[in-house]
Design an enzyme around this catalytic site. Structure first.
Site, PDB file in Angstrom:
ATOM      1  N   ALA A 148     -14.166  -0.644  17.879  1.00 55.27           N
ATOM      2  CA  ALA A 148     -12.810  -0.399  18.386  1.00 55.27           C
ATOM      3  C   ALA A 148     -12.495  -1.430  19.452  1.00 55.27           C
ATOM      4  O   ALA A 148     -12.163  -1.109  20.584  1.00 55.27           O
ATOM      5  CB  ALA A 148     -12.712   1.021  18.943  1.00 55.27           C
ATOM      6  N   GLY A 157     -15.972  -0.458  22.533  1.00 59.32           N
ATOM      7  CA  GLY A 157     -14.588  -0.673  22.966  1.00 59.32           C
ATOM      8  C   GLY A 157     -13.965   0.629  23.440  1.00 59.32           C
ATOM      9  O   GLY A 157     -13.890   1.594  22.679  1.00 59.32           O
ATOM     10  N   GLY A 193     -10.781   1.103  24.545  1.00 59.29           N
ATOM     11  CA  GLY A 193      -9.323   1.059  24.583  1.00 59.29           C
ATOM     12  C   GLY A 193      -8.806   2.361  23.978  1.00 59.29           C
ATOM     13  O   GLY A 193      -9.503   3.386  23.974  1.00 59.29           O
ATOM     14  N   ALA A 194      -7.577   2.302  23.457  1.00 55.11           N
ATOM     15  CA  ALA A 194      -6.950   3.518  22.926  1.00 55.11           C
ATOM     16  C   ALA A 194      -7.802   4.155  21.825  1.00 55.11           C
ATOM     17  O   ALA A 194      -8.101   5.357  21.866  1.00 55.11           O
ATOM     18  CB  ALA A 194      -5.563   3.173  22.401  1.00 55.11           C
ATOM     19  N   VAL A 233      -7.391  -5.402  17.459  1.00 52.94           N
ATOM     20  CA  VAL A 233      -6.895  -5.702  16.114  1.00 52.94           C
ATOM     21  C   VAL A 233      -6.431  -7.160  16.047  1.00 52.94           C
ATOM     22  O   VAL A 233      -6.149  -7.769  17.068  1.00 52.94           O
ATOM     23  CB  VAL A 233      -5.721  -4.762  15.735  1.00 52.94           C
ATOM     24  CG1 VAL A 233      -6.224  -3.355  15.504  1.00 52.94           C
ATOM     25  CG2 VAL A 233      -4.616  -4.782  16.791  1.00 52.94           C
ATOM     26  N   GLU A 244       0.837  -1.196   0.000  1.00 53.59           N
ATOM     27  CA  GLU A 244       0.000   0.000   0.000  1.00 53.59           C
ATOM     28  C   GLU A 244       0.876   1.252   0.000  1.00 53.59           C
ATOM     29  O   GLU A 244       1.452   1.613  -1.015  1.00 53.59           O
ATOM     30  CB  GLU A 244      -0.923  -0.035   1.218  1.00 53.59           C
ATOM     31  CG  GLU A 244      -2.291   0.552   0.935  1.00 53.59           C
ATOM     32  CD  GLU A 244      -3.215   0.387   2.134  1.00 53.59           C
ATOM     33  OE1 GLU A 244      -3.793   1.384   2.544  1.00 53.59           O
ATOM     34  OE2 GLU A 244      -3.337  -0.732   2.659  1.00 53.59           O
ATOM     35  N   ASP A 288       3.021  -5.549  15.219  1.00 57.77           N
ATOM     36  CA  ASP A 288       1.671  -6.059  15.501  1.00 57.77           C
ATOM     37  C   ASP A 288       1.486  -7.518  15.080  1.00 57.77           C
ATOM     38  O   ASP A 288       0.743  -8.260  15.741  1.00 57.77           O
ATOM     39  CB  ASP A 288       0.608  -5.224  14.776  1.00 57.77           C
ATOM     40  CG  ASP A 288       0.387  -3.867  15.440  1.00 57.77           C
ATOM     41  OD1 ASP A 288       1.198  -3.490  16.313  1.00 57.77           O
ATOM     42  OD2 ASP A 288      -0.586  -3.190  15.057  1.00 57.77           O
ATOM     43  N   HIS A 296      11.388  25.297  36.515  1.00 58.19           N
ATOM     44  CA  HIS A 296      10.159  25.882  37.039  1.00 58.19           C
ATOM     45  C   HIS A 296       9.766  27.061  36.161  1.00 58.19           C
ATOM     46  O   HIS A 296      10.627  27.869  35.814  1.00 58.19           O
ATOM     47  CB  HIS A 296      10.374  26.387  38.463  1.00 58.19           C
ATOM     48  CG  HIS A 296       9.147  27.051  39.023  1.00 58.19           C
ATOM     49  ND1 HIS A 296       8.025  26.330  39.370  1.00 58.19           N
ATOM     50  CD2 HIS A 296       8.870  28.356  39.261  1.00 58.19           C
ATOM     51  CE1 HIS A 296       7.104  27.174  39.814  1.00 58.19           C
ATOM     52  NE2 HIS A 296       7.578  28.406  39.754  1.00 58.19           N
ATOM     53  N   CYS A 316       0.268   3.103  10.987  1.00 56.17           N
ATOM     54  CA  CYS A 316       0.625   4.166  11.938  1.00 56.17           C
ATOM     55  C   CYS A 316       0.652   5.523  11.252  1.00 56.17           C
ATOM     56  O   CYS A 316      -0.012   6.465  11.668  1.00 56.17           O
ATOM     57  CB  CYS A 316       1.989   3.863  12.548  1.00 56.17           C
ATOM     58  SG  CYS A 316       2.729   5.276  13.359  1.00 56.17           S
TER      59      CYS A 316
HETATM   60  P1  NAD Z   1      -7.578  -2.171  22.542  1.00 56.22           P
HETATM   61  O1  NAD Z   1      -7.240  -3.607  22.734  1.00 56.22           O
HETATM   62  O2  NAD Z   1      -6.685  -1.119  23.082  1.00 56.22           O
HETATM   63  O3  NAD Z   1      -9.036  -1.878  23.151  1.00 56.22           O
HETATM   64  C1  NAD Z   1     -10.159  -2.644  22.810  1.00 56.22           C
HETATM   65  C2  NAD Z   1     -11.190  -2.430  23.900  1.00 56.22           C
HETATM   66  O4  NAD Z   1     -12.393  -3.041  23.511  1.00 56.22           O
HETATM   67  C3  NAD Z   1     -10.790  -3.036  25.225  1.00 56.22           C
HETATM   68  O5  NAD Z   1     -10.971  -2.086  26.250  1.00 56.22           O
HETATM   69  C4  NAD Z   1     -11.737  -4.208  25.370  1.00 56.22           C
HETATM   70  O6  NAD Z   1     -12.014  -4.542  26.704  1.00 56.22           O
HETATM   71  C5  NAD Z   1     -12.959  -3.696  24.633  1.00 56.22           C
HETATM   72  N1  NAD Z   1     -13.851  -4.727  24.134  1.00 56.22           N
HETATM   73  C6  NAD Z   1     -13.525  -5.934  23.623  1.00 56.22           C
HETATM   74  N2  NAD Z   1     -14.650  -6.596  23.289  1.00 56.22           N
HETATM   75  C7  NAD Z   1     -15.700  -5.789  23.576  1.00 56.22           C
HETATM   76  C8  NAD Z   1     -17.106  -5.903  23.455  1.00 56.22           C
HETATM   77  N3  NAD Z   1     -17.669  -7.004  22.962  1.00 56.22           N
HETATM   78  N4  NAD Z   1     -17.882  -4.868  23.853  1.00 56.22           N
HETATM   79  C9  NAD Z   1     -17.328  -3.750  24.364  1.00 56.22           C
HETATM   80  N5  NAD Z   1     -15.999  -3.600  24.518  1.00 56.22           N
HETATM   81  C10 NAD Z   1     -15.192  -4.595  24.120  1.00 56.22           C
HETATM   82  O7  NAD Z   1      -7.796  -2.009  20.959  1.00 56.22           O
HETATM   83  P2  NAD Z   1      -8.118  -0.718  20.088  1.00 56.22           P
HETATM   84  O8  NAD Z   1      -8.491   0.454  20.917  1.00 56.22           O
HETATM   85  O9  NAD Z   1      -9.063  -1.198  19.040  1.00 56.22           O
HETATM   86  O10 NAD Z   1      -6.726  -0.406  19.436  1.00 56.22           O
HETATM   87  C11 NAD Z   1      -6.121  -1.367  18.590  1.00 56.22           C
HETATM   88  C12 NAD Z   1      -4.603  -1.389  18.781  1.00 56.22           C
HETATM   89  O11 NAD Z   1      -4.049  -0.162  18.368  1.00 56.22           O
HETATM   90  C13 NAD Z   1      -4.224  -1.598  20.224  1.00 56.22           C
HETATM   91  O12 NAD Z   1      -3.111  -2.461  20.273  1.00 56.22           O
HETATM   92  C14 NAD Z   1      -3.861  -0.229  20.681  1.00 56.22           C
HETATM   93  O13 NAD Z   1      -2.921  -0.214  21.722  1.00 56.22           O
HETATM   94  C15 NAD Z   1      -3.309   0.398  19.411  1.00 56.22           C
HETATM   95  N6  NAD Z   1      -3.530   1.851  19.438  1.00 56.22           N
HETATM   96  C16 NAD Z   1      -2.765   2.616  20.207  1.00 56.22           C
HETATM   97  C17 NAD Z   1      -2.992   3.975  20.271  1.00 56.22           C
HETATM   98  C18 NAD Z   1      -2.145   4.813  21.148  1.00 56.22           C
HETATM   99  O14 NAD Z   1      -1.134   4.318  21.645  1.00 56.22           O
HETATM  100  N7  NAD Z   1      -2.492   6.059  21.386  1.00 56.22           N
HETATM  101  C19 NAD Z   1      -4.020   4.555  19.562  1.00 56.22           C
HETATM  102  C20 NAD Z   1      -4.803   3.741  18.781  1.00 56.22           C
HETATM  103  C21 NAD Z   1      -4.550   2.397  18.736  1.00 56.22           C
END
Ligand code: NAD
Length: 468
Positions: free
Chosen positions: A272, A184, A186-187, A275, A39, A314, A447, A45
């Protein structure tokens, strides 16, 4: 069909932050290197992840700041945003950086092949074009798989890229959704919840576990949750999606919460929930490369179960972060070159969430240290007590540090606040250098800075904080 054959010391499949960094380092070490990318150089990223979202998040933050104009003494009225320009700026940022990676490849003599890379049973790499025809065959002493990951969904819920979207579509929507439900927290879930809410969408954020950002310190996650709720995001934890139905008037979502069954009809649903490693279709099965939970299993040197085939980032499993991929890429090629060095230190990987406030952590959380039975001292410093934070109007959040109580060694820390993702660098270095609380406390911090919060939290753990 034109097909040529070239010989390399290293062929890298995948040009993301793992693959391209490895290619540059390998070239520095004197290897002849090829990189295959189907791609755009820079991978998810740079093109569809970290970079464009950070542009969008900065724009959201600026927009939110404008609504605080009066507090800063400004009379701002009739402020408006142009959604297309908001999105276009983020695309421009990503595109410019992707060109930068192409330049880096050229400068380092890395030969880039456009197409799908696949390892053959004879351990060469075929490059296939869009019609699946083999256009190059690359002979390689070493092959490095750096193919990344792809958003996953939940059973029975298909990402249709229109109404049910992944982060990739979320960052280039034609118009701002009036409402969006994010599955979800997460991040990705948290960052997009902040982003869409800041621009005025009605946002519902669902998390199946009891806290948002489940891998982070509980207090930090709670602080962020309270802030996002104040900003207007509706958050449900312990929530389970029962069904998602695309209808003419929007997407119907049924979900179960501790308070009962709920339903919502929204313009879009953003999945979200994590992955999946992109380990399929690379010819690895035929070679007997071992997988673990769908990701490529590697040893501490990043070598797979088959000698000469290596994997990073990943595709090699969690933590699936760009900076981990780059560190693994450098480690892998240094091992290939026979360097004596340790593997990547997984105990000190910074985690950064770029919402507002930001959350950033490294090392052990308080909960993790207690689970391990370590005797600890915990120090906290709220930004409300920081002169710099008050001057900047950024008083949300805190620094929280965890130390071993006997020797005072830093075990980990988390920062919630405006510059958290920058401040965590000091903590990562502290961990790497095995810093004690006294070393953090006696390091003169400028400071006024937000970083003084680290010095103060170190002091607070042992009863020596000055400004609190
Ligand atoms: P993640 O694994 O960080 O979060 C996924 C979230 O979804 C978790 O909190 C999980 O408990 C929840 N979840 C799972 N199944 C669910 C359900 N059935 N219903 C509701 N919630 C559910 O994954 P992501 O946020 O999709 O990010 C993907 C990857 O990309 C991760 O490895 C993440 O660390 C990375 N990422 C990092 C950043 C950063 O560092 N700022 C930003 C974006 C993505």
């Amino acid at each position: 069909m034109s097909q040529d054959s070239e010989a390399y010391d290293l062929v890298v499949i995948g040009g993301g932050p793992g693959g391209y960094t490895a290619a540059v380092r390998a070239s520095q070490l004197g290897m002849r290197v090829a990189l295959v990318e189907r791609e755009t150089l820079g991978g998810v990223c740079l093109n569809w992840g970290c970079i464009p979202t950070k542009a969008l998040l900065k724009q959201a933050e600026l927009w939110s700041q404008l609504s605080r104009g009066e507090e800063f003494g400004f009379a701002l009225s009739d402020a408006r945003f142009d959604w297309h320009k908001v999105v276009a700026r983020s695309r421009d940022t990503a595109d410019g950086l992707a060109q930068g990676v192409a330049y880096l490849m050229k400068k380092n003599g890395v030969e880039v092949y456009a197409g799908m890379g696949r390892v053959t049973p004879l351990r060469s790499v075929e490059v296939r074009d869009g019609e699946d025809a083999v256009v190059h065959v690359l002979e390689a002493s070493h092959i490095l798989i750096a193919t990344g990951s792809t958003p996953r969904s939940l059973p029975g819920i298909e990402i249709d890229s229109e109404r049910i979207i992944s982060s990739r579509q979320a960052m280039v929507l034609e118009s701002m959704p009036s409402d969006i439900l994010i599955v979800g927290a997460g991040a990705i879930g948290v960052e997009f919840a902040y982003f869409f809410n800041a621009f005025g969408s009605r946002v519902t954020l669902l998390e199946s576990l009891p806290q948002i950002l489940p891998r982070e310190d509980g207090e930090a996650a709670e602080e962020l949750r309270a802030s996002l709720e104040r900003q207007g995001v509706a958050i449900e934890t312990d929530a389970r999606v029962q069904g998602v139905q695309v209808e003419s008037d929007g997407v119907h979502v049924d979900f179960e919460t501790p308070a009962g069954t709920r339903e919502a009809t929204v313009e879009r649903v953003l999945m979200a929930v994590g992955v999946s490693a992109q380990s399929a279709g690379l010819g690895l099965e035929a070679l007997g490369v071992r997988l673990r939970d769908g990701a490529i299993a590697v040893d501490e040197r990043q070598q797979t179960s088959v000698e000469g085939i290596w994997a990073i980032g990943d595709v090699a499993g969690p933590p699936q972060l760009a900076h981990v991929a780059s560190a693994e890429g450098i480690a892998a090629v240094e091992f290939m070159a026979g360097r004596s060095r340790p593997g990547v230190d997984r105990s000190a990987v910074p985690s950064c969430i770029y919402s507002h406030p930001q959350v950033a952590s490294v090392g052990m959380s308080e909960e993790q240290a207690r689970e391990k039975g370590i005797e600890i001292k915990v120090g906290r410093f709220p930004f409300a007590a920081s002169g710099k934070a008050r001057a900047a109007g950024e008083t949300e959040g805190f620094v929280k540090l965890v130390f071993g109580s006997r020797y005072g060694e830093l075990l980990g820390g988390v920062v919630v606040g405006a510059e958290a993702t920058e401040l965590v660098g000091e903590l990562a270095l502290g961990l790497r250098l095995e810093a004690t609380y006294e070393e953090l406390l006696h390091t003169i911090h400028a400071h006024p800075t937000m970083a003084e919060g680290i010095m103060e939290a170190a002091g607070e753990a042992f009863g020596e904080a000055i400004n609190i």
